[in-house]
Design an enzyme around this catalytic site. Structure first.
Site, PDB file in Angstrom:
ATOM      1  N   LYS A 290      32.154   1.255   6.158  1.00 51.08           N
ATOM      2  CA  LYS A 290      32.492   1.596   4.770  1.00 51.08           C
ATOM      3  C   LYS A 290      33.499   2.728   4.793  1.00 51.08           C
ATOM      4  CE  LYS A 290      31.270   0.379   0.569  1.00 51.08           C
ATOM      5  NZ  LYS A 290      30.681  -0.890   0.079  1.00 51.08           N
TER       6      LYS A 290
ATOM      7  N   ASP B 101      35.545  -1.800  -3.461  1.00 49.76           N
ATOM      8  CA  ASP B 101      34.252  -1.294  -3.939  1.00 49.76           C
ATOM      9  C   ASP B 101      34.608  -0.534  -5.235  1.00 49.76           C
ATOM     10  OD1 ASP B 101      31.269  -0.918  -2.874  1.00 49.76           O
ATOM     11  OD2 ASP B 101      31.823   0.983  -3.766  1.00 49.76           O
TER      12      ASP B 101
HETATM   13  P1  NDP Z   1      34.079  -1.135 -10.304  1.00 49.21           P
HETATM   14  O1  NDP Z   1      34.860   0.065 -10.008  1.00 49.21           O
HETATM   15  O2  NDP Z   1      34.761  -2.414 -10.606  1.00 49.21           O
HETATM   16  O3  NDP Z   1      33.056  -0.859 -11.499  1.00 49.21           O
HETATM   17  C1  NDP Z   1      32.130   0.174 -11.440  1.00 49.21           C
HETATM   18  C2  NDP Z   1      31.420   0.254 -12.777  1.00 49.21           C
HETATM   19  O4  NDP Z   1      30.355   1.194 -12.709  1.00 49.21           O
HETATM   20  C3  NDP Z   1      32.323   0.737 -13.897  1.00 49.21           C
HETATM   21  O5  NDP Z   1      31.899   0.192 -15.099  1.00 49.21           O
HETATM   22  C4  NDP Z   1      32.110   2.241 -13.857  1.00 49.21           C
HETATM   23  O6  NDP Z   1      32.405   2.875 -15.085  1.00 49.21           O
HETATM   24  C5  NDP Z   1      30.638   2.311 -13.544  1.00 49.21           C
HETATM   25  N1  NDP Z   1      30.361   3.528 -12.774  1.00 49.21           N
HETATM   26  C6  NDP Z   1      30.885   3.875 -11.596  1.00 49.21           C
HETATM   27  N2  NDP Z   1      30.448   5.066 -11.191  1.00 49.21           N
HETATM   28  C7  NDP Z   1      29.643   5.476 -12.154  1.00 49.21           C
HETATM   29  C8  NDP Z   1      28.883   6.637 -12.295  1.00 49.21           C
HETATM   30  N3  NDP Z   1      28.888   7.619 -11.386  1.00 49.21           N
HETATM   31  N4  NDP Z   1      28.130   6.741 -13.410  1.00 49.21           N
HETATM   32  C9  NDP Z   1      28.125   5.750 -14.332  1.00 49.21           C
HETATM   33  N5  NDP Z   1      28.833   4.613 -14.232  1.00 49.21           N
HETATM   34  C10 NDP Z   1      29.581   4.484 -13.159  1.00 49.21           C
HETATM   35  O7  NDP Z   1      33.090  -1.309  -9.055  1.00 49.21           O
HETATM   36  P2  NDP Z   1      32.249  -2.597  -8.620  1.00 49.21           P
HETATM   37  O8  NDP Z   1      31.831  -3.384  -9.800  1.00 49.21           O
HETATM   38  O9  NDP Z   1      32.991  -3.250  -7.528  1.00 49.21           O
HETATM   39  O10 NDP Z   1      30.987  -1.898  -7.962  1.00 49.21           O
HETATM   40  C11 NDP Z   1      29.784  -1.641  -8.686  1.00 49.21           C
HETATM   41  C12 NDP Z   1      28.634  -1.472  -7.711  1.00 49.21           C
HETATM   42  O11 NDP Z   1      28.473  -2.687  -6.968  1.00 49.21           O
HETATM   43  C13 NDP Z   1      28.806  -0.376  -6.666  1.00 49.21           C
HETATM   44  O12 NDP Z   1      27.522   0.149  -6.353  1.00 49.21           O
HETATM   45  C14 NDP Z   1      29.333  -1.130  -5.459  1.00 49.21           C
HETATM   46  O13 NDP Z   1      29.052  -0.446  -4.252  1.00 49.21           O
HETATM   47  C15 NDP Z   1      28.526  -2.409  -5.570  1.00 49.21           C
HETATM   48  N6  NDP Z   1      29.050  -3.582  -4.872  1.00 49.21           N
HETATM   49  C16 NDP Z   1      30.322  -4.024  -5.069  1.00 49.21           C
HETATM   50  C17 NDP Z   1      30.774  -5.172  -4.433  1.00 49.21           C
HETATM   51  C18 NDP Z   1      32.122  -5.735  -4.658  1.00 49.21           C
HETATM   52  O14 NDP Z   1      32.422  -6.789  -4.099  1.00 49.21           O
HETATM   53  N7  NDP Z   1      32.977  -5.133  -5.476  1.00 49.21           N
HETATM   54  C19 NDP Z   1      29.907  -5.900  -3.484  1.00 49.21           C
HETATM   55  C20 NDP Z   1      28.558  -5.395  -3.415  1.00 49.21           C
HETATM   56  C21 NDP Z   1      28.179  -4.274  -4.081  1.00 49.21           C
HETATM   57  P3  NDP Z   1      33.913   3.383 -15.364  1.00 49.21           P
HETATM   58  O15 NDP Z   1      34.705   2.161 -15.665  1.00 49.21           O
HETATM   59  O16 NDP Z   1      33.785   4.322 -16.490  1.00 49.21           O
HETATM   60  O17 NDP Z   1      34.334   4.062 -14.094  1.00 49.21           O
HETATM   61  O1  2IT Z   2      29.159  -3.267  -0.936  1.00 53.27           O
HETATM   62  C1  2IT Z   2      29.763  -4.301  -0.581  1.00 53.27           C
HETATM   63  O2  2IT Z   2      29.195  -5.221   0.001  1.00 53.27           O
HETATM   64  C2  2IT Z   2      31.192  -4.421  -0.929  1.00 53.27           C
HETATM   65  N1  2IT Z   2      31.725  -3.536  -1.575  1.00 53.27           N
HETATM   66  C3  2IT Z   2      31.977  -5.609  -0.442  1.00 53.27           C
HETATM   67  C4  2IT Z   2      32.407  -5.415   0.977  1.00 53.27           C
HETATM   68  C5  2IT Z   2      33.332  -6.467   1.512  1.00 53.27           C
HETATM   69  O3  2IT Z   2      33.759  -6.267   2.667  1.00 53.27           O
HETATM   70  O4  2IT Z   2      33.637  -7.452   0.852  1.00 53.27           O
END
Ligand code: NDP
Ligand code: 2IT
Length: 444
Positions: A126, A166
């Protein structure tokens, strides 16, 4: 002291002031205890758990860039290459002001077992930066990404370490990062995933984490005799994971009542309008305050509050520790049937325990959100064979992977006398493959 407790104490002592990393290790060690106890002498002799909790490599670097006023800004970049026992390091990059080693190490540690659960050959890593993309111009984001990659490129490669997105890293950032990697190295290779469709990206990768979460939930509830159709759900977040989770949930017949961002949350009694949400977040990069313009019947509230809305299922899809003990009590009092984690470690340990003790079906992040990285691995396969699969092909593979994960974690939990404890099942099943590979590869 048992081996597990000894190792946990060492991790805390060796990694001071990194509470998120401690939390991830504790949750893991507590649930794999029965496996460790069975092999205690063997594992202790080769320091298996000490090696598992110590990253193979931690990289930290300076990222200078020039903002639109001509002012030089300096951020910190990180990459933690945690474990390569079962494949090249694989895991996302997070750009958020809260990023430091404790966050990257918790994410990297969880990624090892998540990647193992996908059944695909990917190790755990990561990275990220304390850079905040919010409010920055496209040029500023590009300048930052180019500077970040100018350091990172020497540590990554299609067969060594393959980053992805992420929080704060989506298609735009991956594009800038990829362009700079190619420019510096001259290599057109699958070094990043989540790429655009015109330059090596995979169809369905954008949707994969959210869709995968729902395929997982549907199967998990099916084995518990519950049909998801006709049920209500609360979702937090409004980013990549939340948007496609909501879309698939609605396709499967659920009504999703909420979503949120870092400043507020929306309650839409008629079900979240995904097209509106996409326009607000993906196109305009705006706040959720805009949502009411599309849906006058909805409510917008400042602060946090999605867990106060009564629903059958809860899907935390924003960030770590966003669902605490008080939230868990509210959800249970409102009769929630299942909580499945789209975000990484969104539920605090005491909240997780409270949910489990109160009969709530709990789908842990490592298993429930593995669809994103699994589809990243499918993107790597397509890049290697220089072919692109259809959306339907990738989506079908994703669905099958999520179904397999449900059955594997269910079986692992049962094997160790913890039927229905899917957090334990996920940790045990994920760990066993990594442990076997590490044992086979000697002291490295
Ligand atoms: P994005 O940046 O696309 O979206 C994040 C969302 O969460 C936004 O709505 C953001 O609000 C909100 N957010 C982020 N930080 C905070 C905080 N500290 N307090 C409140 N709200 C918050 O990220 P993802 O959707 O990609 O990721 C979301 C979660 O999913 C994370 O935990 C990530 O690690 C996990 N994840 C992501 C994957 C991926 O493929 N993208 C795969 C597996 C897990 P705002 O818009 O205001 O910032
Ligand atoms: O938390 C996760 O699994 C991710 N943000 C996706 C990682 C990836 O390599 O697609």
């Amino acid at each position: 002291m048992s081996y597990v407790d000894e190792v946990y104490a060492k991790v805390v002592a060796k990694n001071p002031a990194e509470p998120e990393f401690h939390q991830a290790v504790k949750e893991f060690l507590d649930t794999v205890r029965p496996v460790i106890e069975k092999h205690e002498e063997e594992y202790r002799k080769v320091a298996l758990l000490e090696r598992l909790t110590e990253p193979e490599r931690q990289i930290r670097f300076r990222v200078p860039w020039v903002d639109d006023n001509g002012q030089v800004q300096v951020n910190t970049g990180y990459r933690v290459q945690f474990n390569s026992a079962i494949g090249p390091y694989k895991g996302g990059l997070r750009f958020h002001p809260s990023v430091y080693f404790g966050i990257i190490k918790f994410l990297g540690f969880e990624q090892i077992f998540k990647n193992s659960l996908t059944g695909l050959p990917i190790g755990g890593g990561k990275g990220g930066s304390d850079f905040d993309p919010k409010g920055k111009s496209d040029r500023e984001v590009m300048a930052f990404c180019q500077s970040f990659m100018t350091e990172l490129y020497r540590h990554i490669g299609k067969d060594t370490d393959v980053p992805a997105g992420d929080i704060g890293v989506g298609g735009r950032e991956i594009g800038f990062l990829y362009g700079q990697y190619k420019r510096i190295t001259g290599l057109y290779e699958g070094v990043l995933t989540g790429k655009g469709l015109t330059y090596g990206g995979s169809l369905a990768r954008t949707e994969a984490t959210g869709y995968g979460l729902m395929y997982f939930t549907q199967e998990l509830l099916k084995i518990n005799g519950i049909d998801v159709a006709g049920k209500t759900a609360v979702v937090s977040g409004a980013g990549n994971v939340a948007i496609y989770a909501i879309q698939k949930a609605e396709e499967l017949g659920m009504k999703v009542l909420t979503c949120s961002d870092s400043t507020g949350w929306v309650y839409d009694p008629d079900g979240i309008d995904v097209a509106a949400l996409k326009e607000i977040k993906e196109v305009n990069r705006a706040r959720l305050t805009e949502y009411k313009k599309y849906r006058p019947n909805s409510e917008y509230h400042e602060g946090r509050g999605v867990w106060t809305i009564k629903a059958d299922f809860a899907f935390p899809c924003a960030t770590q520790n966003e669902l605490n003990l008080d939230d868990a009590k509210t959800l249970v009092a409102n009769g929630v049937k299942a909580v499945c984690e789209g975000a990484n470690m969104p539920t605090t340990l005491d909240a997780t325990n409270y949910l489990k003790e109160n009969g709530v079906i709990f789908g842990p992040a490592k298993a429930a959100n593995a669809g994103g990285v699994a589809t990243s691995a499918l993107e790597m396969s397509q890049n290697s064979e220089r072919l692109s699969w259809t959306f339907e092909e990738v989506d079908a593979k994703l669905k099958q992977i999520m179904i397999n994960i449900v059955h594997n974690i269910d079986a692992a939990a049962k094997e160790y006398g913890k039927a229905g404890d899917y957090a334990a099942g996920a940790n045990i099943a994920g760990f066993k493959k990594v442990a076997d590979a590490m044992m086979a590869q000697g002291i490295v």
